[in-house]
Design an enzyme around this catalytic site. Structure first.
Site, PDB file in Angstrom:
ATOM      1  N   LEU A 198      -4.747  -7.746  -2.903  1.00 19.58           N
ATOM      2  CA  LEU A 198      -5.181  -9.007  -3.496  1.00 19.58           C
ATOM      3  C   LEU A 198      -5.981  -9.834  -2.495  1.00 19.58           C
ATOM      4  O   LEU A 198      -5.494 -10.154  -1.415  1.00 19.58           O
ATOM      5  CB  LEU A 198      -3.989  -9.820  -3.988  1.00 19.58           C
ATOM      6  CG  LEU A 198      -4.347 -11.074  -4.789  1.00 19.58           C
ATOM      7  CD1 LEU A 198      -5.082 -10.710  -6.079  1.00 19.58           C
ATOM      8  CD2 LEU A 198      -3.110 -11.901  -5.109  1.00 19.58           C
ATOM      9  N   TYR A 201      -8.126 -15.865  -2.281  1.00 20.77           N
ATOM     10  CA  TYR A 201      -9.100 -16.870  -1.873  1.00 20.77           C
ATOM     11  C   TYR A 201      -8.825 -18.223  -2.519  1.00 20.77           C
ATOM     12  O   TYR A 201      -8.361 -18.297  -3.664  1.00 20.77           O
ATOM     13  CB  TYR A 201     -10.516 -16.413  -2.250  1.00 20.77           C
ATOM     14  CG  TYR A 201     -11.066 -15.335  -1.340  1.00 20.77           C
ATOM     15  CD1 TYR A 201     -10.370 -14.912  -0.215  1.00 20.77           C
ATOM     16  CD2 TYR A 201     -12.280 -14.734  -1.625  1.00 20.77           C
ATOM     17  CE1 TYR A 201     -10.883 -13.930   0.616  1.00 20.77           C
ATOM     18  CE2 TYR A 201     -12.805 -13.744  -0.800  1.00 20.77           C
ATOM     19  CZ  TYR A 201     -12.099 -13.348   0.318  1.00 20.77           C
ATOM     20  OH  TYR A 201     -12.599 -12.367   1.136  1.00 20.77           O
ATOM     21  N   ILE A 236      -2.259  -8.123   1.360  1.00 22.28           N
ATOM     22  CA  ILE A 236      -2.954  -9.387   1.146  1.00 22.28           C
ATOM     23  C   ILE A 236      -4.201  -9.416   2.010  1.00 22.28           C
ATOM     24  O   ILE A 236      -4.148  -9.146   3.213  1.00 22.28           O
ATOM     25  CB  ILE A 236      -2.055 -10.593   1.505  1.00 22.28           C
ATOM     26  CG1 ILE A 236      -0.859 -10.677   0.560  1.00 22.28           C
ATOM     27  CG2 ILE A 236      -2.860 -11.891   1.497  1.00 22.28           C
ATOM     28  CD1 ILE A 236      -1.191 -10.993  -0.865  1.00 22.28           C
ATOM     29  N   LYS A 237      -5.324  -9.762   1.385  1.00 20.89           N
ATOM     30  CA  LYS A 237      -6.573  -9.938   2.116  1.00 20.89           C
ATOM     31  C   LYS A 237      -6.916 -11.421   2.117  1.00 20.89           C
ATOM     32  O   LYS A 237      -6.981 -12.054   1.063  1.00 20.89           O
ATOM     33  CB  LYS A 237      -7.690  -9.126   1.466  1.00 20.89           C
ATOM     34  CG  LYS A 237      -8.948  -9.031   2.320  1.00 20.89           C
ATOM     35  CD  LYS A 237     -10.008  -9.985   1.870  1.00 20.89           C
ATOM     36  CE  LYS A 237     -11.339  -9.664   2.554  1.00 20.89           C
ATOM     37  NZ  LYS A 237     -12.416 -10.592   2.162  1.00 20.89           N
ATOM     38  N   GLN A 238      -7.083 -11.984   3.311  1.00 21.21           N
ATOM     39  CA  GLN A 238      -7.292 -13.422   3.432  1.00 21.21           C
ATOM     40  C   GLN A 238      -8.338 -13.728   4.500  1.00 21.21           C
ATOM     41  O   GLN A 238      -8.488 -12.978   5.478  1.00 21.21           O
ATOM     42  CB  GLN A 238      -5.969 -14.111   3.810  1.00 21.21           C
ATOM     43  CG  GLN A 238      -6.010 -15.620   3.891  1.00 21.21           C
ATOM     44  CD  GLN A 238      -6.454 -16.272   2.596  1.00 21.21           C
ATOM     45  OE1 GLN A 238      -7.648 -16.505   2.403  1.00 21.21           O
ATOM     46  NE2 GLN A 238      -5.512 -16.549   1.696  1.00 21.21           N
TER      47      GLN A 238
END
Length: 349
Positions: A198, A201, A236-238
Site C-alpha cells: 500500500l 500517501y 507499506i510504501k511511504q
C-alpha cells in the site's frame, strides 16, 4: 561495493553515527532473512501469501538479506507518459522497464496492468511482478486527485503476479471510498495468495501550511501507515518524512506531546523510525520512496537508503531516479542503494 561514506560527504557522521533514544531497537521487529518465519507466519495470512512473500525476499541482489529493492513505474499514468519517459524514451516500451528491474538486481517490479501484461509471458517467471491496481488519472481538468481502480485482483493473479499494489490518498475527500475499495481488494488478494503493498500517501491542501509541507510530516504520514496496516497491507510504501508536528498545525485528529518530546526528534532517522513504529513496530515492513529525479540523484538515493535501513525499514522503492537516466546509470543507482542494505557495517540506529 559503493563507497557510501564518500557519497554522503559531510552528512556521513550525521547519518551513520546517530542513535535514536526514544524508540530504541529493542522495541522493533526488524527485517531479517527469517522475517517470514519469525513475523509473518504468526499472522492470519494464508500459506500461499507466505510463499510469495518469501519469493519476493529471495530474489535479486539482496535475496536472503530480509530487505527489498523494488522498481516502481506507474508514473506514465500518475504524471503522464510524456513527463515520465521523455527524458529517456526507451521506457515507453514496457519491456525495458522490466529489463531495468532485472539488470538492476531488484527483488521485484511494480507497474500497471498494461505494462506488465504486455510482457508477462516472457518475464513473469523471471522476476516477481506486482500489479498496481489503482491510479490517479492525470488528464482530469481541473486537477482532481482521486485514485480509481484500473485493474482487478483476478487479472493480477491470472498474470502470475506475486502481489498487488495500491494507493490511498489519506486525508482526501475520497479517501474513505478508496479505503473500502482497497480493503476489499487486499482481502481478495490474500485469498488468492498474493502479497499486498500500500502506497500510504497524504493528499489535502490543508496539510500544506505557510512554512511546512505536512504531506511529509512524520506524525501524519505515520498515522497513514497505521491506517494502511489496519487493512492488512503486507508492506507499506511511504514518502520519507522531512518534518513533524502536522497534528499540531492542521485541524485534524489528535496527538500527544510525547510523540514529539520522546518518540521522535528532528533527525531524519528518528522521524522515519516513528513511521516504522506505526507499522506495528516493524511487524509490517516499511519501504520508503526514492523521490523525484533531480540533481545528485545517486547521493540522494543512497542517503534515503541509509535513513530507511538505520530507522528499521525494510527497503527502498526507486523509480524516476532510475528510469529517467541512461540504462546503465539507472542500473548503477539501483545497485548503489542495494549496497547500503548489503553493507553490514551500516547498522540500526
Amino acid at each position: 561495493m559503493t563507497d557510501i561514506q564518500t557519497l554522503l560527504g559531510s552528512d556521513a557522521e550525521y547519518l551513520l553515527g546517530h542513535q535514536c533514544k526514544g524508540l530504541t531497537t529493542e522495541h522493533l521487529h526488524l527485517p531479517s532473512p527469517t522475517y517470514v518465519d519469525d513475523v509473518l507466519s504468526l499472522t492470519d495470512r494464508p500459506n500461499p501469501v507466505l510463499r510469495n512473500y518469501q519469493q519476493l525476499l529471495d530474489h535479486g541482489r539482496m535475496g536472503g538479506s530480509g530487505y527489498l529493492s523494488i522498481l516502481p513505474v506507474d508514473q506514465g499514468i500518475e504524471h503522464s507518459a510524456g513527463a515520465s519517459f521523455a527524458p529517456n524514451p526507451m521506457y515507453f516500451d514496457p519491456e525495458n522497464i522490466v529489463r531495468l528491474a532485472i539488470e538492476g538486481g531488484c527483488n521485484g517490479v511494480a507497474s500497471t496492468l498494461g505494462v506488465l501484461g504486455a510482457v508477462s509471458r516472457r518475464y513473469a517467471h523471471k522476476i516477481p511482478f506486482i500489479v498496481k491496481i489503482n491510479h490517479n488519472d492525470a488528464l482530469v481538468h481541473p486537477t482532481d486527485y482521486d485514485q480509481r481502480m484500473f485493474a482487478n485482483v483476478r487479472q493480477a493473479y491470472d498474470m502470475g503476479a506475486v502481489g498487488i499494489g495500491a494507493t490511498i490518498y489519506f486525508g482526501s475527500g475520497t479517501s474513505r471510498r478508496q479505503l473500502e475499495e482497497i480493503s476489499e481488494a487486499f482481502a481478495e488478494a490474500h485469498r488468492l495468495g498474493m502479497v499486498t503493498i500500500l502506497w500510504c500517501y497524504l493528499r489535502n491542501s490543508a496539510f500544506k501550511t505557510e512554512d511546512k509541507d505536512h504531506h511529509i510530516s512524520a506524525d501524519l504520514s505515520g498515522q497513514a501507515n497505521y491506517l494502511g496496516v489496519t487493512i492488512e497491507a503486507d508492506i507499506i510504501k511511504q514518502k520519507m518524512p522531512e518534518t513533524n508536528g502536522g497534528f499540531n498545525d492542521v485541524p485534524v485528529g489528535k496527538t500527544h506531546p510525547k510523540v514529539y518530546s520522546e518518540l521522535s526528534s528532528d533527525h531524519p532517522i528518528c522521524l522515519t523510525r516513528y513511521q516504522v513504529a506505526n507499522c506495528y513496530m516493524g511487524r509490517i515492513g516499511l519501504i520508503n520512496s526514492g523521490g523525484a529525479s533531480g540533481e545528485n540523484d545517486l547521493t540522494q538515493a543512497v542517503r534515503t537508503a541509509v535513513i530507511n535501513k538505520r530507522a528499521g525499514g525494510m527497503g527502498l522503492i526507486s523509480g524516476r531516479k532510475a528510469f529517467q537516466k541512461p540504462f546503465a546509470e539507472g542500473v548503477a543507482l539501483l545497485h548503489a542503494t542495494q549496497d547500503v542494505y548489503l553493507d553490514k557495517s551500516i547498522t540500526l540506529a
